[in-house]
Design a protein around this motif. Structure first.
Motif, PDB file in Angstrom:
ATOM      1  N   ASN A 133     -11.024   5.785   0.352  1.00 23.10           N
ATOM      2  CA  ASN A 133      -9.732   5.371   0.913  1.00 23.10           C
ATOM      3  C   ASN A 133      -8.999   6.502   1.615  1.00 23.10           C
ATOM      4  O   ASN A 133      -7.764   6.507   1.663  1.00 23.10           O
ATOM      5  CB  ASN A 133      -8.830   4.771  -0.185  1.00 23.10           C
ATOM      6  CG  ASN A 133      -9.313   3.419  -0.651  1.00 23.10           C
ATOM      7  OD1 ASN A 133      -9.924   2.677   0.117  1.00 23.10           O
ATOM      8  ND2 ASN A 133      -9.078   3.108  -1.911  1.00 23.10           N
ATOM      9  N   TYR A 134      -9.729   7.457   2.152  1.00 27.28           N
ATOM     10  CA  TYR A 134      -9.119   8.539   2.940  1.00 27.28           C
ATOM     11  C   TYR A 134      -9.363   8.275   4.415  1.00 27.28           C
ATOM     12  O   TYR A 134     -10.404   7.735   4.811  1.00 27.28           O
ATOM     13  CB  TYR A 134      -9.699   9.901   2.541  1.00 27.28           C
ATOM     14  CG  TYR A 134      -9.011  10.493   1.332  1.00 27.28           C
ATOM     15  CD1 TYR A 134      -7.966  11.383   1.476  1.00 27.28           C
ATOM     16  CD2 TYR A 134      -9.410  10.133   0.051  1.00 27.28           C
ATOM     17  CE1 TYR A 134      -7.327  11.921   0.372  1.00 27.28           C
ATOM     18  CE2 TYR A 134      -8.781  10.660  -1.064  1.00 27.28           C
ATOM     19  CZ  TYR A 134      -7.732  11.556  -0.890  1.00 27.28           C
ATOM     20  OH  TYR A 134      -7.105  12.080  -1.981  1.00 27.28           O
ATOM     21  N   ARG A 187      -3.475   3.837  -1.141  1.00 26.50           N
ATOM     22  CA  ARG A 187      -3.747   3.225  -2.437  1.00 26.50           C
ATOM     23  C   ARG A 187      -2.875   1.993  -2.605  1.00 26.50           C
ATOM     24  O   ARG A 187      -1.709   1.986  -2.235  1.00 26.50           O
ATOM     25  CB  ARG A 187      -3.462   4.216  -3.566  1.00 26.50           C
ATOM     26  CG  ARG A 187      -3.811   3.667  -4.951  1.00 26.50           C
ATOM     27  CD  ARG A 187      -3.481   4.665  -6.030  1.00 26.50           C
ATOM     28  NE  ARG A 187      -2.041   4.878  -6.146  1.00 26.50           N
ATOM     29  CZ  ARG A 187      -1.466   5.487  -7.193  1.00 26.50           C
ATOM     30  NH1 ARG A 187      -2.212   5.945  -8.173  1.00 26.50           N
ATOM     31  NH2 ARG A 187      -0.165   5.652  -7.224  1.00 26.50           N
ATOM     32  N   ASP A 188      -3.494   0.930  -3.154  1.00 23.44           N
ATOM     33  CA  ASP A 188      -2.758  -0.299  -3.471  1.00 23.44           C
ATOM     34  C   ASP A 188      -3.025  -0.624  -4.937  1.00 23.44           C
ATOM     35  O   ASP A 188      -4.184  -0.719  -5.364  1.00 23.44           O
ATOM     36  CB  ASP A 188      -3.228  -1.447  -2.567  1.00 23.44           C
ATOM     37  CG  ASP A 188      -2.255  -2.613  -2.591  1.00 23.44           C
ATOM     38  OD1 ASP A 188      -1.852  -3.021  -3.698  1.00 23.44           O
ATOM     39  OD2 ASP A 188      -1.898  -3.113  -1.501  1.00 23.44           O
ATOM     40  N   ARG A 189      -1.947  -0.797  -5.698  1.00 23.54           N
ATOM     41  CA  ARG A 189      -2.085  -1.011  -7.141  1.00 23.54           C
ATOM     42  C   ARG A 189      -2.604  -2.400  -7.487  1.00 23.54           C
ATOM     43  O   ARG A 189      -2.963  -2.661  -8.638  1.00 23.54           O
ATOM     44  CB  ARG A 189      -0.735  -0.793  -7.833  1.00 23.54           C
ATOM     45  CG  ARG A 189      -0.217   0.626  -7.696  1.00 23.54           C
ATOM     46  CD  ARG A 189       1.124   0.774  -8.381  1.00 23.54           C
ATOM     47  NE  ARG A 189       1.654   2.123  -8.218  1.00 23.54           N
ATOM     48  CZ  ARG A 189       1.376   3.139  -9.025  1.00 23.54           C
ATOM     49  NH1 ARG A 189       0.567   2.937 -10.046  1.00 23.54           N
ATOM     50  NH2 ARG A 189       1.891   4.338  -8.819  1.00 23.54           N
ATOM     51  N   ASP A 190      -2.611  -3.320  -6.518  1.00 18.87           N
ATOM     52  CA  ASP A 190      -3.131  -4.650  -6.788  1.00 18.87           C
ATOM     53  C   ASP A 190      -4.651  -4.604  -6.883  1.00 18.87           C
ATOM     54  O   ASP A 190      -5.278  -3.559  -6.688  1.00 18.87           O
ATOM     55  CB  ASP A 190      -2.675  -5.610  -5.681  1.00 18.87           C
ATOM     56  CG  ASP A 190      -1.157  -5.771  -5.663  1.00 18.87           C
ATOM     57  OD1 ASP A 190      -0.578  -5.846  -6.753  1.00 18.87           O
ATOM     58  OD2 ASP A 190      -0.568  -5.787  -4.568  1.00 18.87           O
ATOM     59  N   SER A 191      -5.241  -5.755  -7.177  1.00 21.93           N
ATOM     60  CA  SER A 191      -6.685  -5.835  -7.330  1.00 21.93           C
ATOM     61  C   SER A 191      -7.246  -6.848  -6.355  1.00 21.93           C
ATOM     62  O   SER A 191      -6.522  -7.663  -5.769  1.00 21.93           O
ATOM     63  CB  SER A 191      -7.047  -6.226  -8.771  1.00 21.93           C
ATOM     64  OG  SER A 191      -6.501  -7.511  -9.077  1.00 21.93           O
ATOM     65  N   GLY A 212      -5.622  -5.647  -3.225  1.00 16.85           N
ATOM     66  CA  GLY A 212      -5.661  -4.182  -3.248  1.00 16.85           C
ATOM     67  C   GLY A 212      -6.508  -3.588  -2.150  1.00 16.85           C
ATOM     68  O   GLY A 212      -6.630  -2.364  -2.055  1.00 16.85           O
ATOM     69  N   ARG A 213      -7.107  -4.438  -1.311  1.00 17.46           N
ATOM     70  CA  ARG A 213      -7.907  -3.951  -0.187  1.00 17.46           C
ATOM     71  C   ARG A 213      -6.992  -3.687   1.008  1.00 17.46           C
ATOM     72  O   ARG A 213      -6.143  -4.526   1.350  1.00 17.46           O
ATOM     73  CB  ARG A 213      -8.959  -4.991   0.173  1.00 17.46           C
ATOM     74  CG  ARG A 213      -9.969  -4.538   1.208  1.00 17.46           C
ATOM     75  CD  ARG A 213     -10.992  -5.636   1.436  1.00 17.46           C
ATOM     76  NE  ARG A 213     -11.929  -5.282   2.488  1.00 17.46           N
ATOM     77  CZ  ARG A 213     -12.864  -6.100   2.964  1.00 17.46           C
ATOM     78  NH1 ARG A 213     -12.979  -7.325   2.439  1.00 17.46           N
ATOM     79  NH2 ARG A 213     -13.671  -5.713   3.923  1.00 17.46           N
ATOM     80  N   THR A 214      -7.132  -2.547   1.652  1.00 16.71           N
ATOM     81  CA  THR A 214      -6.184  -2.138   2.702  1.00 16.71           C
ATOM     82  C   THR A 214      -6.908  -1.800   3.994  1.00 16.71           C
ATOM     83  O   THR A 214      -8.119  -1.548   4.018  1.00 16.71           O
ATOM     84  CB  THR A 214      -5.372  -0.908   2.258  1.00 16.71           C
ATOM     85  OG1 THR A 214      -6.277   0.177   1.995  1.00 16.71           O
ATOM     86  CG2 THR A 214      -4.560  -1.214   1.013  1.00 16.71           C
ATOM     87  N   PRO A 254       0.835  -1.213   0.000  1.00 13.06           N
ATOM     88  CA  PRO A 254       0.000   0.000   0.000  1.00 13.06           C
ATOM     89  C   PRO A 254       0.864   1.255   0.000  1.00 13.06           C
ATOM     90  O   PRO A 254       1.972   1.275   0.557  1.00 13.06           O
ATOM     91  CB  PRO A 254      -0.810  -0.129   1.293  1.00 13.06           C
ATOM     92  CG  PRO A 254      -0.791  -1.588   1.625  1.00 13.06           C
ATOM     93  CD  PRO A 254       0.531  -2.094   1.141  1.00 13.06           C
ATOM     94  N   GLU A 255       0.338   2.294  -0.607  1.00  8.54           N
ATOM     95  CA  GLU A 255       1.024   3.581  -0.671  1.00  8.54           C
ATOM     96  C   GLU A 255       0.226   4.599   0.132  1.00  8.54           C
ATOM     97  O   GLU A 255      -0.974   4.762  -0.081  1.00  8.54           O
ATOM     98  CB  GLU A 255       1.166   4.044  -2.124  1.00  8.54           C
ATOM     99  CG  GLU A 255       1.971   3.094  -2.987  1.00  8.54           C
ATOM    100  CD  GLU A 255       1.984   3.522  -4.438  1.00  8.54           C
ATOM    101  OE1 GLU A 255       1.353   4.557  -4.732  1.00  8.54           O
ATOM    102  OE2 GLU A 255       2.587   2.825  -5.276  1.00  8.54           O
ATOM    103  N   ILE A 256       0.920   5.269   1.057  1.00 10.70           N
ATOM    104  CA  ILE A 256       0.286   6.282   1.921  1.00 10.70           C
ATOM    105  C   ILE A 256       0.660   7.650   1.390  1.00 10.70           C
ATOM    106  O   ILE A 256       1.843   7.969   1.247  1.00 10.70           O
ATOM    107  CB  ILE A 256       0.738   6.124   3.383  1.00 10.70           C
ATOM    108  CG1 ILE A 256       0.365   4.729   3.905  1.00 10.70           C
ATOM    109  CG2 ILE A 256       0.117   7.199   4.265  1.00 10.70           C
ATOM    110  CD1 ILE A 256       0.891   4.443   5.301  1.00 10.70           C
TER     111      ILE A 256
END
Length: 789
Positions: free
Chosen positions: A407-408, A379-383, A387-389, A352-354
């Motif tokens: 996702n905020y 945000r996570d580029r996976d699916s 991609g769920r965080t 994940p990217e913060i």
């Protein structure tokens, strides 16, 4: 938009913070449910800072609120493509946009951005479609394509050609192909299920190698732009001698599923084609055709075995599938084709990217719980689950995370803060995805706690006791008072001041306002002031200031600044006269020197000593009582006139002293009372004729005026007592209460006269004893007076 501003107006009018939070959440929900996404379009290749839209106008927001609410634009991804001018409300492109570079794999290119407002928080989604411009011509992979066709090929045979590639899309993309005029071939254009156009040469009339062994055709690809662009390639037809069998693949289409983290050299699929011919006409070789350059980079085809292996790093986020065409060619240059479709499977290979959107670097320590500190997105580029965080805070800190939307997350306080306990926090946010092999990333947020004046100063002592020696110099420093404040900055800056009380005299001390040093303003006198107390106030620099009080007790130490003062004999009178009968035994009380000292302690302890005497061996002085007594029995040889000097000394350092002078007359009887010892008048010779005449005259006069003399003597005695009382010095209460040098209560002095005294002016002091009738002895412990009326 109208509904949002109405709700926000309600939020601002509400004074209660809890009500503001509830209305704000309601506002966000209403805006999220009813707000529409802002959509704009922009042609590619526009110049830098090109106009995109007027955000303020489209949202109906006054320009003044753009700056006051800190409006800004944030693009999705790492690169910020747009800029918002808060003064004009105009959204512009920061750089020239190249659609083919931004969206190389998509027919439509939509850039998503968000408009952030603070105070109150508002998030508006926007999209900018980058419209394609016909800036790319169709390009064939090869400038020359060579086809070898058997002369036995029957009319209607089809031969695939390499398709042209056009980076533009839509109407600007590849639209049509055309083939130069020739007698043998026509061009067939087909469209696959995925919408990709493919080309085939159609043999219209049978070839004859002997008539024409090679043909050159011009193939043109044209797009639909205005003006249109085109690209060409040469198709060289080589007529081959008869080879009546072509390679045939086992399957027309090979479908393969492959994980994106597949290692290099991993086998993807093995294609196989069979040719029943013999010799070189039956030897098959494989090659890619009608395959994109990117696929050629990711996959490698063995020309002999037909094995396709991984040659590059597959990325599901870049391309979810790859389509390739494999051509099998025999030795007679006949070929067959098959399709290979590779579906790339997602693997949890992206953490994940913060992205931190808003941060309050400093919050006051009295901030209420649920105060927003930071806003960030994950945000996570996976699916799928990859991609769920989810987000957590590392450690036990007084902060919590609240998910908002899209996702905020909001970082809020969840407990009361205390700067004096913890002045700063390093908050670590951990974002973790839900993949089988869970990946996580961390982001540190540094939050400073600002000070609030919530701690009053504290003195190190409740009571400060300081001492000073009297007669001190003005502005003498005698000590310091110290108060500390747990706050910081000006809230911890302590100032000191005296607490003045109405009705009391001006304090004799001063306290330095900066460091608490205590100074004596003027010289002190122990005999007037022995101790005093003042209250000192310590106040910090907060608003409003907090304060504390402490008691300052100043003790004045005595200094030997007062010499002994004689009460008896009076220092301003002539030498006192005392009469001592010649029959006086040893230890007979002659007189008592009485002195006091206004000092205290050993400075007021007095001692008496005989400094000088006519007959030093005849008298002695009590060291502490000051009593002058005979040291031996008086003899006839002792002079009738004795002069004594008694020294009175205190025990101070250095000691102070005073002297008393006594005149003592030794008499045989009280008829000799006219003999007066005086320092001023020299004694007359006892056997001189003048003395005899005077004595005779005095006896006669005394007989005649006895009554008058008695009355005059009584009047003079009374006046003398009054003068003695008036001339005694006055001392402070402390001095007169001192035991040193005071008169014993057992001694009281009075005046007695003997009957028949020739000189009615004579008087003396003696111990007061009762007079007993003749023949009666005194009682035990009593002493008969030597003279009684």
């Amino acid at each position: 938009g109208w509904l949002f501003w109405r709700v926000m107006a309600c939020v601002r009018r509400s004074g209660d913070r809890k009500r503001q939070v509830i209305l704000f959440i309601l506002c966000v929900c209403v805006c999220q449910s009813g707000a529409e996404t802002l959509r704009y379009s922009l042609p590619e290749e526009m110049e830098r800072d090109s106009f995109v839209a007027n955000i303020a106008k489209d949202l109906g927001v006054p320009l003044s609120q753009l700056a006051s609410r800190k409006a800004r634009v944030v693009s999705e991804g790492d690169e910020q493509l747009f800029r918002l001018n808060q003064n004009t409300g105009v959204l512009t492109a920061k750089e020239s946009l190249d659609r083919e570079e931004i969206c190389p794999q998509s027919d439509t290119c939509t850039l998503v951005f968000k408009i952030f407002f603070e105070n109150p928080l508002q998030l508006i989604r926007g999209e900018v479609e980058v419209r394609d411009v016909n800036d790319n011509s169709p390009v064939f992979p090869e400038k020359e394509m060579v086809l070898k066709i058997l002369e036995t090929a029957s009319p209607g045979s089809r031969f695939p050609l390499e398709s042209a590639q056009d980076k533009d899309v839509g109407i600007n993309g590849l639209q049509n192909y055309s083939l130069g005029p020739n007698p043998h071939f026509s061009l067939a254009i087909g469209t696959a299920k995925d919408g990709v156009k493919y080309l085939e040469l159609v043999l219209q009339r049978q070839l004859d190698r002997e008539e024409q062994g090679e043909l050159n055709l011009l193939l043109t690809a044209t797009d639909g732009g205005s003006p249109p662009r085109s690209g060409t390639a040469q198709v060289r037809i080589v007529v081959v001698d008869a080879n009546d069998n072509i390679p045939v693949f086992e399957r027309e289409t090979y479908e393969v599923r492959l994980a994106e983290n597949s290692p290099l050299e991993q086998l993807v699929v093995r294609v196989a084609a069979a040719d029943p011919d013999e010799g070189s006409n039956g030897e098959v070789r494989y090659a890619f055709t009608q395959t994109s350059e990117r696929s050629r980079q990711l996959f490698q085809l063995n020309p002999t075995s037909g094995e396709i292996r991984v040659a590059g790093k597959l990325d599901f986020e870049e391309a979810k599938s790859h389509k390739m065409v494999v051509k099998a060619t025999d030795g007679g240059e006949l070929s067959g084709h098959c399709k290979v479709q590779v579906e790339v499977l997602d693997v949890n290979d992206n953490a994940p990217e913060i992205a931190l959107t808003s941060l309050t670097a400093s919050i006051p320590e009295d901030a209420p719980p649920r105060t927003v500190v930071a806003l960030f997105s994950v945000r996570d580029r996976d699916s799928g689950d990859n991609g769920r965080t989810e987000c957590t805070i590392d450690g036990d800190l007084p902060f919590s995370l609240t998910p908002t939307f899209d996702n905020y997350y909001e970082l809020r306080t969840n407990a009361a803060l205390d700067r004096e306990r913890t002045a700063e926090y390093n908050i670590t946010i951990v974002a973790t995805d839900w993949g089988t092999k869970r990946l996580s990333s961390r982001e540190s947020i540094f939050v400073q706690i600002s000070d609030v004046n919530d701690n009053p100063p504290e003195f190190t002592q409740e009571v400060y006791t300081m001492s000073v020696t009297e007669n001190n110099s003005p502005m003498l420093r005698i000590g310091s008072m110290k108060a500390t404040d747990a706050d910081a900055g000006k809230n911890a800056r302590v100032n000191y001041a005296l607490v003045r009380q109405e009705g009391k005299e001006q304090p004799q001390v001063s306290v330095n306002a900066e460091n608490g040093d205590v100074y004596i303003l003027r010289p002190l006198d122990y005999e007037k002031v022995r101790t005093f107390e003042v209250t000192v106030l310590a106040a910090d620099g907060g608003s409003p200031p907090l304060s504390a009080q402490a008691l300052l007790r100043v003790i004045v130490r005595d200094e030997n600044d007062n010499a002994p003062v004689l009460l008896h004999p009076a220092p301003d009178s002539s030498a006192a006269a005392e009469l001592v009968p010649r029959w006086a035994p040893s230890g007979y009380l002659v007189a008592k020197v009485v002195a006091v000292d206004a000092d205290a302690g050993q400075n007021a302890w007095l001692s008496y000593e005989l400094a000088k005497a006519t007959e030093p061996a005849l008298f002695r002085v009590g060291l502490h009582s000051g009593e002058v007594r005979t040291a031996r029995v008086v003899t006839e040889r002792d002079a009738a006139r004795q002069r004594l000097i008694v020294l009175v000394r205190d025990r101070g350092q250095p000691p102070r002293s005073a002297t008393a002078t006594l005149a003592v007359a030794l008499v045989d009887g009280f008829s000799e009372a006219h003999l007066r010892v005086s320092e001023e008048a020299p004694a007359a010779e006892p056997d001189g004729p003048l003395t005899l005449y005077l004595i005779a005259s005095l006896v006669c006069v005394s007989a005649l005026f006895l009554a008058t003399a008695v009355a005059a003597v009584v009047a003079k005695v009374r006046r003398a007592r009054q003068r003695e009382t008036e001339t005694l010095p006055t001392f402070p209460t402390a001095a007169t209460e001192s035991n040193a040098g005071s008169l014993p209560r057992s001694y009281v002095y009075d005046v007695c006269f003997a009957a028949g005294t020739v000189n009615s002016e004579f008087r003396f002091l003696r111990p007061l004893f009762p007079c007993f009738p003749a023949g009666l002895p005194p009682g035990p412990g009593q002493q008969r007076s030597s003279v009684c009326s």
